[in-house]
Design a protein around this motif. Structure first.
Motif, PDB file in Angstrom:
ATOM      1  N   SER A   1       0.863  -1.178   0.000  1.00  0.00           N
ATOM      2  CA  SER A   1       0.000   0.000   0.000  1.00  0.00           C
ATOM      3  C   SER A   1       0.903   1.232   0.000  1.00  0.00           C
ATOM      4  CB  SER A   1      -0.955  -0.013   1.197  1.00  0.00           C
ATOM      5  OG  SER A   1      -0.269  -0.284   2.385  1.00  0.00           O
TER       6      SER A   1
ATOM      7  N   GLY B   1       2.092   4.830   1.665  1.00  0.00           N
ATOM      8  CA  GLY B   1       2.127   5.671   2.845  1.00  0.00           C
ATOM      9  C   GLY B   1       2.682   7.041   2.512  1.00  0.00           C
TER      10      GLY B   1
ATOM     11  N   PRO C   1      -1.965   3.627   5.832  1.00  0.00           N
ATOM     12  CA  PRO C   1      -1.688   4.075   4.467  1.00  0.00           C
ATOM     13  C   PRO C   1      -2.671   5.143   4.000  1.00  0.00           C
ATOM     14  CG  PRO C   1      -2.873   2.003   4.400  1.00  0.00           C
ATOM     15  CD  PRO C   1      -2.599   2.285   5.860  1.00  0.00           C
TER      16      PRO C   1
ATOM     17  N   ASP D   1      -4.780   2.297  -0.286  1.00  0.00           N
ATOM     18  CA  ASP D   1      -4.754   0.880   0.038  1.00  0.00           C
ATOM     19  C   ASP D   1      -5.730   0.154  -0.878  1.00  0.00           C
ATOM     20  OD1 ASP D   1      -4.151  -1.474   1.335  1.00  0.00           O
ATOM     21  OD2 ASP D   1      -4.804  -0.810   3.311  1.00  0.00           O
TER      22      ASP D   1
END
Length: 303
Positions: A116, A118, A135, A138
């Motif tokens: 995912s 961030g 995140p 995602d």
């Protein structure tokens, strides 16, 4: 379009505990005149991903000016989306702040991993702090598998993102194999993203299963994108667009390929294209998905 390879730039020696191997997915930041900080993803003995950097003089890229002694980004806490790794993927300036988008990943059970995206933010240009422990992008109702490497451009009050989107897994030779291409999203703040499933770069054949690491530049006459694609092994592709959303694949015009021998003779991938002092440069990885480090190329004509 033809790229001239300037040579191999950096690969970890293995002497630093959190930087045992790999220098993957390079990202360039101009810090002063000819000096560039090149961020990259590296791995420790447990195969966890950290983000570090080297500083180079763009006119003498084979000479390392500085090497990070501590990671810029590290894995998150146990059970968080990035507890197995934090791999930098794009750096965007927003006023006095710097937004560092990164790939966070976990180990999987039925499949090897889950990715995912961030966000880490710096107010002083040196120390990056996570925006959140979760995140900003995602898997979702429309995209149930994972998302990863992205390119983010803030232009005309719109944040634009091109990102890797996994469309499924399949079993090949007895092992799970991912399938992903590149989609497009927009945001008003660079944090909350509107995703409508718009595909920017799609698979060209049934044998192609991985399209990743988009690197986009908006020139005066068109949008240009470089990216990785593979069936058998990674190559660098190229596409053009009039609006940044709908793209024509022109991989035969990418102007760069594997070398006959050496560190980038088996594959080339993860391009990062940037301009400096009237020249266009490309950072890229070679054999082993960054295990042999990264190199630098220059476009054969000024921009």
């Amino acid at each position: 379009m033809k790229w001239k390879k300037l040579g191999h730039v950096f690969c970890p020696s293995g002497n630093i505990e959190w930087m045992r191997s790999h220098a993957a997915v390079p990202v360039a930041e101009n810090v002063e005149d000819r000096l560039f900080k090149i961020y990259f993803s590296t791995r420790d003995n447990l195969n966890r991903s950290f983000t570090g950097y080297v500083v180079i003089d763009i006119t003498r890229p084979d000479q390392i000016v500085d090497l990070s002694s501590e990671p810029v980004l590290s894995p998150g806490e146990m059970g968080e989306f990035d507890d197995s790794g934090a791999m930098a993927t794009w750096l965007t300036q927003q006023g006095d702040e710097k937004y560092f988008y990164y790939i966070g990943w976990n180990l999987g059970v039925t499949v090897p991993f889950r990715n995912s995206i961030g966000l880490s933010i710096s107010t002083d240009g040196k120390i990056f702090k996570r925006y959140s422990n979760g995140p900003i992008l995602d898997r979702s109702v429309r995209e149930p598998h994972f998302c990863a490497s992205c390119c983010v451009i803030h232009e005309e009050n719109i944040w634009k993102m091109w990102y890797l989107s996994c469309t499924g897994w399949q079993i090949r030779n007895g092992k799970p194999e991912h399938k992903y291409h590149i989609k497009y999203a927009e945001s008003h703040d660079g944090i909350s993203w509107q995703r409508d499933g718009l595909v920017a770069i799609d698979y060209s054949t049934e044998h192609e299963y991985a399209i990743s690491r988009p690197s986009v530049i908006h020139d005066t006459d068109r949008w240009r994108m470089w990216y990785s694609f593979r069936g058998h092994s990674y190559r660098i592709g190229y596409a053009e667009s009039t609006d940044g959303k709908h793209w024509d694949r022109l991989d035969h015009l990418s102007g760069i390929d594997v070398s006959l021998t050496g560190w980038d003779s088996e594959m080339i991938e993860y391009p990062f294209v940037f301009d400096h002092d009237g020249q266009r440069y490309m950072l890229y990885n070679g054999n082993g998905y960054g295990k042999t480090g990264f190199g630098l190329a220059i476009l054969d004509h000024p921009v």
